[in-house]
Design an enzyme around this catalytic site. Structure first.
Site, PDB file in Angstrom:
ATOM      1  N   TRP A 191      34.965  45.321  37.181  1.00 38.74           N
ATOM      2  CA  TRP A 191      35.969  45.115  38.049  1.00 38.74           C
ATOM      3  C   TRP A 191      35.462  45.461  39.466  1.00 38.74           C
ATOM      4  O   TRP A 191      35.238  46.784  39.656  1.00 38.74           O
ATOM      5  CB  TRP A 191      37.203  45.412  37.634  1.00 38.74           C
ATOM      6  N   GLU A 232      35.823  41.099  35.033  1.00 43.56           N
ATOM      7  CA  GLU A 232      37.495  41.194  35.223  1.00 43.56           C
ATOM      8  C   GLU A 232      37.670  40.405  36.237  1.00 43.56           C
ATOM      9  O   GLU A 232      37.550  41.042  37.650  1.00 43.56           O
ATOM     10  CB  GLU A 232      38.148  42.315  35.048  1.00 43.56           C
ATOM     11  N   LYS A 234      40.866  38.860  39.272  1.00 47.39           N
ATOM     12  CA  LYS A 234      42.341  39.284  39.742  1.00 47.39           C
ATOM     13  C   LYS A 234      42.631  38.138  40.644  1.00 47.39           C
ATOM     14  O   LYS A 234      41.869  37.644  41.527  1.00 47.39           O
ATOM     15  CB  LYS A 234      42.131  40.794  40.302  1.00 47.39           C
ATOM     16  N   ASP A 265      43.136  40.488  32.349  1.00 45.26           N
ATOM     17  CA  ASP A 265      44.301  41.402  32.524  1.00 45.26           C
ATOM     18  C   ASP A 265      45.555  40.808  32.816  1.00 45.26           C
ATOM     19  O   ASP A 265      45.545  39.644  33.486  1.00 45.26           O
ATOM     20  CB  ASP A 265      43.802  42.063  33.681  1.00 45.26           C
ATOM     21  N   HIS A 268      47.116  40.087  36.375  1.00 39.22           N
ATOM     22  CA  HIS A 268      46.068  39.795  37.205  1.00 39.22           C
ATOM     23  C   HIS A 268      46.413  38.091  37.660  1.00 39.22           C
ATOM     24  O   HIS A 268      45.292  37.619  38.060  1.00 39.22           O
ATOM     25  CB  HIS A 268      44.634  39.965  36.926  1.00 39.22           C
ATOM     26  N   HIS A 292      42.789  43.421  29.171  1.00 36.96           N
ATOM     27  CA  HIS A 292      43.540  44.396  29.571  1.00 36.96           C
ATOM     28  C   HIS A 292      45.014  44.250  29.206  1.00 36.96           C
ATOM     29  O   HIS A 292      45.325  43.548  30.267  1.00 36.96           O
ATOM     30  CB  HIS A 292      43.175  44.551  31.008  1.00 36.96           C
ATOM     31  N   ASP A 300      53.183  44.647  41.484  1.00 32.65           N
ATOM     32  CA  ASP A 300      52.357  45.694  40.682  1.00 32.65           C
ATOM     33  C   ASP A 300      51.934  44.841  39.228  1.00 32.65           C
ATOM     34  O   ASP A 300      52.587  44.300  38.522  1.00 32.65           O
ATOM     35  CB  ASP A 300      53.519  46.848  40.127  1.00 32.65           C
ATOM     36  N   ASP A 302      50.617  46.827  36.703  1.00 31.21           N
ATOM     37  CA  ASP A 302      50.205  47.691  35.932  1.00 31.21           C
ATOM     38  C   ASP A 302      51.516  48.557  35.124  1.00 31.21           C
ATOM     39  O   ASP A 302      51.417  49.967  34.922  1.00 31.21           O
ATOM     40  CB  ASP A 302      49.287  48.943  36.562  1.00 31.21           C
ATOM     41  N   ASP A 332      45.800  48.569  30.027  1.00 28.96           N
ATOM     42  CA  ASP A 332      45.521  49.035  31.290  1.00 28.96           C
ATOM     43  C   ASP A 332      46.760  49.012  32.218  1.00 28.96           C
ATOM     44  O   ASP A 332      47.324  47.765  32.656  1.00 28.96           O
ATOM     45  CB  ASP A 332      44.437  48.067  32.053  1.00 28.96           C
TER      46      ASP A 332
END
Ligand code: RNT
Ligand code: ZN
Length: 425
Positions: A191, A232, A234, A265, A268, A292, A300, A302, A332
């Site tokens: 990533w 990965e 985003k 993810d 993302h 992920h 955010d 995460d 993640d």
């Protein structure tokens, strides 16, 4: 201390639950056997706020931010391993570890990231072997002077690209070393944060540069028994709101064209876009996917994983699609505002609970209703399933696996906090 359910209560409740599920044609014993075979890859970086051990108290950068200052974070690899041991001891099953290159142990010597070698991870290998953890790996193209411009593998500066190419190649070799040493393929995730805060005039050239860099990185074929690479995407990050070079389309195309794994993810994508709906599509075209699993909240990406509808949908897609062998489940998230070990435990237990819920579905019956066009009964059944005694099956699994049942794991966390974490200044 929390009040623990007695073993008899857990067993009795399981016996009743088992019958209820059997009436639907679901074999709970078999579901638990399957669950015990599924590893989750715990992300080491929840333990120290993505700090790593390169520089003491190094600043996190490149669009990632950790908020909170809960006391007691791991400051050394030994502390991080001890914290991980505690976390694994509260999670049923045998699981993997996902490491980042910044967790190298270089004996106090500063080793540039493009010179990292397997020997810098020998303590991790020994620990993983002793504890039966497979290891996955990640390139760390952030929190570094050569990432300060916001660009790494897609930089217009050739020397910057070259540094990160060398770093990524070094990581693939380290990944292969993990795979070979531990007898289980390492998934090495790539990533990069590259992107623009404001509106770019050229969206094309950075993507061409990223593609070229990746082609160089993946030029050497590595035996997939040892290392497999994943890329990965985003949608946006802090400081890359207008443009991210490695978008979903970019990496989906790259993965299909170059036979590498695609990383999805869950934090993302656009807030209304879900990865559960992507699995059945992308797995038509890529062999394997790395997840992920995370939880996006506003800006955010995460937050600690909770037992949300989307988490359940992700696991349902994996199980219903028969994708358990082709989807590698990694986590993640990072939260520094609560006990970091509890964050691992809560998130991982939730991932497993969602998997168990998916394994307990009367999938044949559900499918038949859909094929017959009986959408009334389909909806009725899906809603009734939510009231099935799934918790009793989960509690029994925890008992079987020798980990705390229910909320009582918090006692272990509190004891560890008092005895170990509170002594860290
Ligand atoms: C960042 C990516 C990436 C990192 C970790 C630390 O947006 O999700 O996976 O979170 O590598
Ligand atoms: Zn991620």
């Amino acid at each position: 201390m929390t009040t623990k359910p007695t073993e008899k209560h857990i067993r009795d409740a399981y016996a009743l639950a088992r019958e209820r599920y059997a009436a639907l044609g679901v074999d709970t014993d078999k579901a638990l056997e399957t669950l015990a075979q599924i590893p989750i890859s715990l992300h080491c970086w929840q333990g120290d706020d993505v700090g790593g051990f390169e520089t003491p108290g190094g600043e996190l950068g490149s669009g990632m931010a950790v908020t909170g200052n809960y006391p007691g974070k791991a400051r050394t690899a030994d502390e991080l391993r001890a914290d991980l041991d505690k976390a694994y001891s509260l999670i049923p099953g045998t699981h993997r570890l996902s490491l980042h290159s910044i967790y190298a142990e270089t004996g106090g010597r500063r080793v540039p990231r493009n010179e990292l070698r397997p020997e810098h991870f020998s303590a991790w290998v020994d620990w993983a072997r002793a504890n039966h953890h497979g290891v996955d790996f990640n390139t760390s193209c952030f929190s570094h002077p050569l990432a300060a411009s916001g660009f790494t593998l897609a930089s217009y500066d050739k020397s910057i690209r070259q540094f990160w190419i060398e770093h990524s190649i070094a990581c693939r070799h380290i990944g292969a070393h993990f795979g070979r040493s531990l007898g289980s393929p390492c998934i090495t995730n790539h990533w990069v944060p590259d992107g623009f805060k404001d509106i770019p005039v050229d969206r094309k050239t950075p993507r061409l540069l990223l593609k070229e860099s990746l082609d160089t990185i993946f030029a050497e074929k590595i035996d997939p028994r040892y290392n497999r690479d994943a890329v990965e995407s985003k949608l946006f990050g802090l400081g890359s709101e207008c443009y991210v070079v490695g978008s979903h389309e970019f990496y989906l195309g790259y993965a299909v064209a170059n036979n590498v794994l695609l990383t999805l993810d869950s934090g993302h994508f656009h807030p209304t876009e879900v990865i559960s709906d992507k699995l059945s599509s992308v797995l038509l075209y890529v062999d394997e996917v790395l997840l992920h699993v995370s939880r996006g909240v506003r800006w955010d990406s995460d937050h600690v994983v909770i037992l949300s509808d989307e988490l359940q949908a992700i696991m349902q897609e994996i199980v219903r699609g028969g994708f358990l062998q082709r989807v590698h489940i990694g986590l993640d998230f990072f939260d520094a505002s609560i006990n970091r070990i509890a964050a691992w435990v809560i998130g991982t237990r939730n991932a497993l609970r969602a998997l168990l819920l998916a394994l307990l579905e009367p999938i044949d019956q559900m499918r038949q209703l859909e094929i017959a066009g009986d959408y009334t009964a389909r909806l009725a059944l899906l809603e009734e399933l939510k009231g099935m005694p799934f918790g009793a099956v989960w509690d029994f699994y925890c008992l079987q696996q020798g980990v705390p049942v229910g909320f009582s794991f918090i006692d272990d966390i509190r004891t560890y906090e008092a005895q170990v974490l509170s002594r860290r200044s």
